[in-house]
Design an enzyme around this catalytic site. Structure first.
Site, PDB file in Angstrom:
ATOM      1  N   ARG A   2       0.817  -1.218   0.000  1.00  0.00           N
ATOM      2  CA  ARG A   2       0.000   0.000   0.000  1.00  0.00           C
ATOM      3  C   ARG A   2       0.850   1.266   0.000  1.00  0.00           C
ATOM      4  O   ARG A   2       0.418   2.311  -0.478  1.00  0.00           O
ATOM      5  CB  ARG A   2      -0.938  -0.019   1.201  1.00  0.00           C
ATOM      6  CG  ARG A   2      -1.972  -1.133   1.115  1.00  0.00           C
ATOM      7  CD  ARG A   2      -2.837  -1.164   2.369  1.00  0.00           C
ATOM      8  NE  ARG A   2      -3.744  -2.289   2.360  1.00  0.00           N
ATOM      9  CZ  ARG A   2      -3.483  -3.460   2.951  1.00  0.00           C
ATOM     10  NH1 ARG A   2      -2.342  -3.645   3.589  1.00  0.00           N
ATOM     11  NH2 ARG A   2      -4.366  -4.424   2.916  1.00  0.00           N
ATOM     12  N   ASP A  20      -0.796  -7.796  -2.051  1.00  0.00           N
ATOM     13  CA  ASP A  20      -2.144  -7.492  -1.567  1.00  0.00           C
ATOM     14  C   ASP A  20      -2.953  -7.061  -2.781  1.00  0.00           C
ATOM     15  O   ASP A  20      -2.493  -7.210  -3.919  1.00  0.00           O
ATOM     16  CB  ASP A  20      -2.100  -6.387  -0.496  1.00  0.00           C
ATOM     17  CG  ASP A  20      -3.222  -6.532   0.523  1.00  0.00           C
ATOM     18  OD1 ASP A  20      -4.406  -6.514   0.112  1.00  0.00           O
ATOM     19  OD2 ASP A  20      -2.929  -6.674   1.715  1.00  0.00           O
ATOM     20  N   HIS A  50      -7.422 -10.940  -0.644  1.00  0.00           N
ATOM     21  CA  HIS A  50      -6.519  -9.808  -0.882  1.00  0.00           C
ATOM     22  C   HIS A  50      -5.625 -10.089  -2.094  1.00  0.00           C
ATOM     23  O   HIS A  50      -4.425  -9.831  -2.069  1.00  0.00           O
ATOM     24  CB  HIS A  50      -5.661  -9.507   0.356  1.00  0.00           C
ATOM     25  CG  HIS A  50      -6.475  -9.001   1.505  1.00  0.00           C
ATOM     26  ND1 HIS A  50      -6.558  -7.666   1.816  1.00  0.00           N
ATOM     27  CD2 HIS A  50      -7.252  -9.641   2.392  1.00  0.00           C
ATOM     28  CE1 HIS A  50      -7.357  -7.512   2.861  1.00  0.00           C
ATOM     29  NE2 HIS A  50      -7.783  -8.690   3.220  1.00  0.00           N
ATOM     30  N   ASP A  67      -5.437 -15.136   4.201  1.00  0.00           N
ATOM     31  CA  ASP A  67      -6.288 -13.965   4.369  1.00  0.00           C
ATOM     32  C   ASP A  67      -7.743 -14.247   4.052  1.00  0.00           C
ATOM     33  O   ASP A  67      -8.087 -15.099   3.234  1.00  0.00           O
ATOM     34  CB  ASP A  67      -5.781 -12.816   3.507  1.00  0.00           C
ATOM     35  CG  ASP A  67      -4.683 -12.050   4.209  1.00  0.00           C
ATOM     36  OD1 ASP A  67      -3.987 -12.668   5.023  1.00  0.00           O
ATOM     37  OD2 ASP A  67      -4.538 -10.865   3.955  1.00  0.00           O
ATOM     38  N   GLU A  68      -8.567 -13.432   4.702  1.00  0.00           N
ATOM     39  CA  GLU A  68     -10.008 -13.578   4.591  1.00  0.00           C
ATOM     40  C   GLU A  68     -10.473 -13.355   3.157  1.00  0.00           C
ATOM     41  O   GLU A  68      -9.878 -12.607   2.391  1.00  0.00           O
ATOM     42  CB  GLU A  68     -10.718 -12.606   5.533  1.00  0.00           C
ATOM     43  CG  GLU A  68     -10.516 -11.150   5.199  1.00  0.00           C
ATOM     44  CD  GLU A  68      -9.227 -10.520   5.740  1.00  0.00           C
ATOM     45  OE1 GLU A  68      -8.959  -9.369   5.359  1.00  0.00           O
ATOM     46  OE2 GLU A  68      -8.498 -11.162   6.510  1.00  0.00           O
TER      47      GLU A  68
END
Length: 195
Positions: free
Chosen positions: A30, A59, A108, A167-168
């Site tokens: 990010r 991500d 993600h 990751d979710e």
């Protein structure tokens, strides 16, 4: 007190850090940072006896390590070359700092699925105005892709830990995919969390 210094007879002093993993996490996805900035962080870690640098490298916004097997991964912005990663790992090791990479899957993964749509699914519903995306656990191509990608990335990071996220996945992503529903029925999985 003696000429050799202070002596305390019949004493043993054991000293060491309370925690074996003393670290910092930097999200380079990010907010991309340069290798020079990471080296400066490693220097600071050495001074305060931190020993683990957790680098978040993939991500939704991008994949930040050069992939020679899957070059389209690097189309979504800046990335570290493999040579830069090797240099950072060596630089860190010289200062008693280990680098643990993190590559997020199965959620993600917008950057991965955008570059290689055959390994992903996209929900019909959106979240925060963006499509919900995840890797497709029902597609054999996904496992071949991950085996080859992680096979390329793992040798860059000699640490015994290689963080693959877990990751979710957005609520609708796998619910909207017919092949994932079929996988869940075939494997008798109660819900998407079991996938």
């Amino acid at each position: 007190l003696s000429p050799a210094g202070i002596a305390i007879p019949l004493q043993t002093i054991e000293d060491g850090p309370r925690f074996s993993w003393r670290g910092v996490m930097i999200d380079t996805v990010r907010h991309f940072v340069t290798p020079a900035t990471i080296r400066r962080q490693i220097d600071a870690m050495e001074r305060v006896k931190l020993n683990t640098l957790h680098l978040h490298l993939s991500d939704d916004q991008g994949f930040r390590v050069e992939s020679r097997r899957y070059p389209r991964l690097n189309a979504a912005g800046p990335f570290f070359t493999q040579a830069e990663i090797r240099d950072l790992v060596s630089y860190a090791a010289d200062r008693g700092v280990r680098i643990v990479p993190e590559f997020d899957v199965p959620g993600h993964t917008t950057a991965i699925v955008k570059a290689y749509p055959e390994v992903g699914v996209v929900a019909k519903a959106k979240s925060f105005g963006q499509p919900q995306v995840a890797l497709n656990p029902a597609a054999p191509a996904t496992y071949r892709f991950l085996e080859r990608l992680f096979g390329e990335m793992a040798p860059l990071f000699p640490d015994p830990h290689f963080h693959v996220g877990g990751d979710e996945v957005g609520a609708q992503v796998w619910d909207d995919a017919a092949d994932v529903k079929a996988l869940m029925a075939r494997e008798k999985l109660a819900d998407r969390k079991a996938v």
